[in-house]
Design an enzyme around this catalytic site. Structure first.
Site, PDB file in Angstrom:
ATOM      1  NE  ARG A   1      -2.417   0.476   3.735  1.00  7.55           N
ATOM      2  CZ  ARG A   1      -2.833   1.262   4.721  1.00  7.55           C
ATOM      3  NH1 ARG A   1      -3.745   2.168   4.500  1.00  7.55           N
ATOM      4  NH2 ARG A   1      -2.345   1.128   5.929  1.00  7.55           N
TER       5      ARG A   1
ATOM      6  CG  HIS B   1      -3.149  -6.860   8.990  1.00 13.02           C
ATOM      7  ND1 HIS B   1      -2.533  -6.306  10.088  1.00 13.02           N
ATOM      8  CD2 HIS B   1      -2.528  -6.321   7.916  1.00 13.02           C
ATOM      9  CE1 HIS B   1      -1.575  -5.491   9.696  1.00 13.02           C
ATOM     10  NE2 HIS B   1      -1.551  -5.479   8.377  1.00 13.02           N
TER      11      HIS B   1
ATOM     12  CG  ASP C   1      -2.720  -6.097  13.396  1.00 13.76           C
ATOM     13  OD1 ASP C   1      -2.806  -4.956  12.941  1.00 13.76           O
ATOM     14  OD2 ASP C   1      -2.627  -7.109  12.663  1.00 13.76           O
TER      15      ASP C   1
HETATM   16  N1  NAI Z   1       0.043  -8.583   7.486  1.00 14.48           N
HETATM   17  C1  NAI Z   1       0.788  -7.607   7.942  1.00 14.48           C
HETATM   18  O1  NAI Z   1       0.813  -7.342   9.157  1.00 14.48           O
HETATM   19  C2  NAI Z   1       1.636  -6.755   7.016  1.00 14.48           C
HETATM   20  C3  NAI Z   1       1.566  -6.918   5.671  1.00 14.48           C
HETATM   21  N2  NAI Z   1       2.343  -6.154   4.825  1.00 14.48           N
HETATM   22  C4  NAI Z   1       2.221  -6.425   3.394  1.00 14.48           C
HETATM   23  O2  NAI Z   1       3.314  -7.272   2.975  1.00 14.48           O
HETATM   24  C5  NAI Z   1       3.487  -7.144   1.572  1.00 14.48           C
HETATM   25  C6  NAI Z   1       4.953  -7.005   1.201  1.00 14.48           C
HETATM   26  O3  NAI Z   1       5.459  -5.795   1.706  1.00 14.48           O
HETATM   27  P1  NAI Z   1       6.911  -5.258   1.330  1.00 14.48           P
HETATM   28  O4  NAI Z   1       7.925  -6.345   1.451  1.00 14.48           O
HETATM   29  O5  NAI Z   1       7.080  -4.020   2.079  1.00 14.48           O
HETATM   30  O6  NAI Z   1       6.694  -4.914  -0.204  1.00 14.48           O
HETATM   31  P2  NAI Z   1       7.804  -4.732  -1.349  1.00 14.48           P
HETATM   32  O7  NAI Z   1       7.125  -4.097  -2.481  1.00 14.48           O
HETATM   33  O8  NAI Z   1       9.049  -4.151  -0.801  1.00 14.48           O
HETATM   34  O9  NAI Z   1       8.126  -6.230  -1.730  1.00 14.48           O
HETATM   35  C7  NAI Z   1       7.188  -7.056  -2.312  1.00 14.48           C
HETATM   36  C8  NAI Z   1       7.957  -7.970  -3.225  1.00 14.48           C
HETATM   37  O10 NAI Z   1       7.043  -8.932  -3.704  1.00 14.48           O
HETATM   38  C9  NAI Z   1       7.351  -9.180  -5.039  1.00 14.48           C
HETATM   39  N3  NAI Z   1       6.171  -9.761  -5.656  1.00 14.48           N
HETATM   40  C10 NAI Z   1       5.072  -9.137  -6.130  1.00 14.48           C
HETATM   41  N4  NAI Z   1       4.235 -10.018  -6.660  1.00 14.48           N
HETATM   42  C11 NAI Z   1       4.800 -11.229  -6.526  1.00 14.48           C
HETATM   43  C12 NAI Z   1       4.417 -12.527  -6.895  1.00 14.48           C
HETATM   44  N5  NAI Z   1       3.264 -12.756  -7.539  1.00 14.48           N
HETATM   45  N6  NAI Z   1       5.239 -13.549  -6.586  1.00 14.48           N
HETATM   46  C13 NAI Z   1       6.398 -13.327  -5.971  1.00 14.48           C
HETATM   47  N7  NAI Z   1       6.832 -12.111  -5.591  1.00 14.48           N
HETATM   48  C14 NAI Z   1       6.032 -11.072  -5.878  1.00 14.48           C
HETATM   49  C15 NAI Z   1       7.769  -7.839  -5.607  1.00 14.48           C
HETATM   50  O11 NAI Z   1       8.562  -7.982  -6.767  1.00 14.48           O
HETATM   51  C16 NAI Z   1       8.548  -7.259  -4.447  1.00 14.48           C
HETATM   52  O12 NAI Z   1       9.922  -7.544  -4.514  1.00 14.48           O
HETATM   53  C17 NAI Z   1       2.609  -5.967   1.169  1.00 14.48           C
HETATM   54  O13 NAI Z   1       1.390  -6.478   0.665  1.00 14.48           O
HETATM   55  C18 NAI Z   1       2.343  -5.254   2.479  1.00 14.48           C
HETATM   56  O14 NAI Z   1       1.145  -4.505   2.437  1.00 14.48           O
HETATM   57  C19 NAI Z   1       3.217  -5.243   5.318  1.00 14.48           C
HETATM   58  C20 NAI Z   1       3.331  -5.038   6.661  1.00 14.48           C
HETATM   59  C21 NAI Z   1       2.527  -5.762   7.607  1.00 14.48           C
HETATM   60  O1  OAA Z   2      -0.401  -0.697   6.424  1.00 17.53           O
HETATM   61  C1  OAA Z   2       0.231  -1.307   5.551  1.00 17.53           C
HETATM   62  O2  OAA Z   2       0.020  -1.243   4.333  1.00 17.53           O
HETATM   63  C2  OAA Z   2       1.295  -2.248   5.999  1.00 17.53           C
HETATM   64  C3  OAA Z   2       0.681  -3.049   7.051  1.00 17.53           C
HETATM   65  O3  OAA Z   2      -0.109  -3.924   6.809  1.00 17.53           O
HETATM   66  C4  OAA Z   2       0.945  -2.664   8.419  1.00 17.53           C
HETATM   67  O4  OAA Z   2       1.941  -2.000   8.686  1.00 17.53           O
HETATM   68  O5  OAA Z   2       0.145  -3.059   9.265  1.00 17.53           O
END
Ligand code: NAI
Ligand code: OAA
Length: 328
Positions: free
Chosen positions: A95, A190, A162
């Site tokens: 996001r 989440h 969270d």
């Molecule tokens: N559940 C939670 O508590 C949290 C979830 N997130 C989510 O985690 C995800 C990843 O975040 P970041 O690492 O910061 O993002 P980022 O953009 O730095 O890394 C994501 C990576 O995934 C790769 N990617 C995209 N589509 C793909 C696919 N189909 N197969 C394999 N790789 C793919 C991209 O090339 C990129 O390198 C985001 O959706 C973010 O919103 C982030 C923080 C907390």
């Molecule tokens: O808010 C976001 O997009 C990343 C996330 O899930 C978090 O930090 O909880």
């Protein structure tokens, strides 16, 4: 005798969470200091992403981790998930400023349908799946529905960040040590609708609710702070949380694999109808973990305020599910 290596698949391995996660898995922080691992790393089959992944692997090599028994980089989910014992589905579109999770739903639904199908085809039948990529609960739901030959219970979503955020806010409010907080949970999605619930929480056996004794703080400060923490971090850093998210993923998988020693932890798991949450909705619940299995904490009293919060986060999840129904 040393243990047989287990296979850990990580998607989005060259992303910012991946960069904060892989080194900790390889050093034994997730599965134990005696458990060798083979990392199976998926990135999109794009030259830039694969090159970045190569760089991360060079750094993994340069750490000379004794527990790292192999690294398999790939752009193909069927290779990444082959015989995987653990799968951390991180790769997704993160996001950006001003975006809400609903905006990401359609783009990510495609990714998680394909990955669910690949897991179904080639992963270990006992694979433990953690979905981190947002919207995490619904992405986990999509992956689970796309993998009908795997047990539903193998699919989980990350609510641990969270949970940890809530624990940290409570520690600050009460002036107590964060590690002494027990029986905290976060219900639901989440997203900002999640309901962090400290009504049952204790510190040194004493009720946190009684210690705080301030429902206005709960409703007007605590819940919005925890719920909007992701957005606050994006605002401050210009990037979404990465190190804390990776840390929560490690906590989630470690507790699932190695046990929580009777402590409550929060996991997003497929409901079996408990607490009135319809079957299959991936919902944040309090669980305990033992012998590689999680067990929902049942029979907790839900008061009117809590029920309202739970209904709200459930409604959001059901709307998300309806939004992807045509894809499943
Ligand atoms: N559940 C939670 O508590 C949290 C979830 N997130 C989510 O985690 C995800 C990843 O975040 P970041 O690492 O910061 O993002 P980022 O953009 O730095 O890394 C994501 C990576 O995934 C790769 N990617 C995209 N589509 C793909 C696919 N189909 N197969 C394999 N790789 C793919 C991209 O090339 C990129 O390198 C985001 O959706 C973010 O919103 C982030 C923080 C907390
Ligand atoms: O808010 C976001 O997009 C990343 C996330 O899930 C978090 O930090 O909880």
């Amino acid at each position: 005798m040393s243990k047989k290596p287990v296979r850990v698949a990580v998607t989005g391995a060259a992303g910012q969470i991946g960069y904060a996660l892989l080194f900790r898995i390889a050093s034994g922080e997730m599965l134990g200091k005696d458990q060798p691992v083979i990392l199976q790393l998926l990135e999109i089959p794009d030259e830039k992403a694969q090159k970045a992944l190569k760089g991360v692997i060079m750094e993994l090599e340069d750490c000379a981790f004794p527990l790292l028994a192999g690294v398999i980089p790939t752009g193909d989910p069927l290779v990444a998930f082959k015989d995987a014992d653990y799968a951390l589905l991180v790769g997704a579109r993160p996001r950006g400023p001003g975006m809400e999770r609903a905006d990401l739903l359609a783009a990510n639904a495609q990714i998680f349908t394909a990955q669910g199908k690949a897991l179904d085809q080639v992963a270990s039948r006992n694979v433990k799946v953690l979905v981190v990529g947002n919207p995490a609960n619904t992405n986990a739901y999509i992956a689970m529905k796309s993998a009908p030959s795997l047990p539903r219970k193998n699919f989980t979503a990350m609510l641990r960040l969270d949970h940890n955020r809530a624990a940290s806010q409570i520690a600050a409010k009460t002036g107590k040590a964060v590690g002494d907080i027990e029986k905290l949970t976060v219900w639901g999605n989440h997203s900002p609708t999640m309901y962090a619930d400290y009504r049952f929480a204790t510190i040194d056996g004493k009720s946190v609710k009684d210690m705080i004794n301030d429902q206005v703080w709960n409703a007007d400060t605590f819940l919005p702070t925890v719920g909007k923490r992701g957005a606050a971090i994006i605002e401050a850093r210009g990037l979404s949380s990465a190190a804390s998210a990776a840390n929560a993923a490690i906590d989630h998988m470690r507790d699932w694999a190695l046990g929580s020693n009777g402590k409550w932890v929060t996991m997003g798991i497929p409901s079996d109808g408990q607490y009135g949450i319809p079957k299959d909705v991936i919902f944040g619940f309090p669980v305990t973990t033992e012998n590689g299995e999680y067990k929902l904490v049942e029979g907790l009293e839900i008061d009117e305020f809590s029920q309202e919060r739970i209904n709200k986060t459930l409604k959001e999840l059901q709307d998300e599910q309806a939004g992807v129904a045509h894809l499943l």
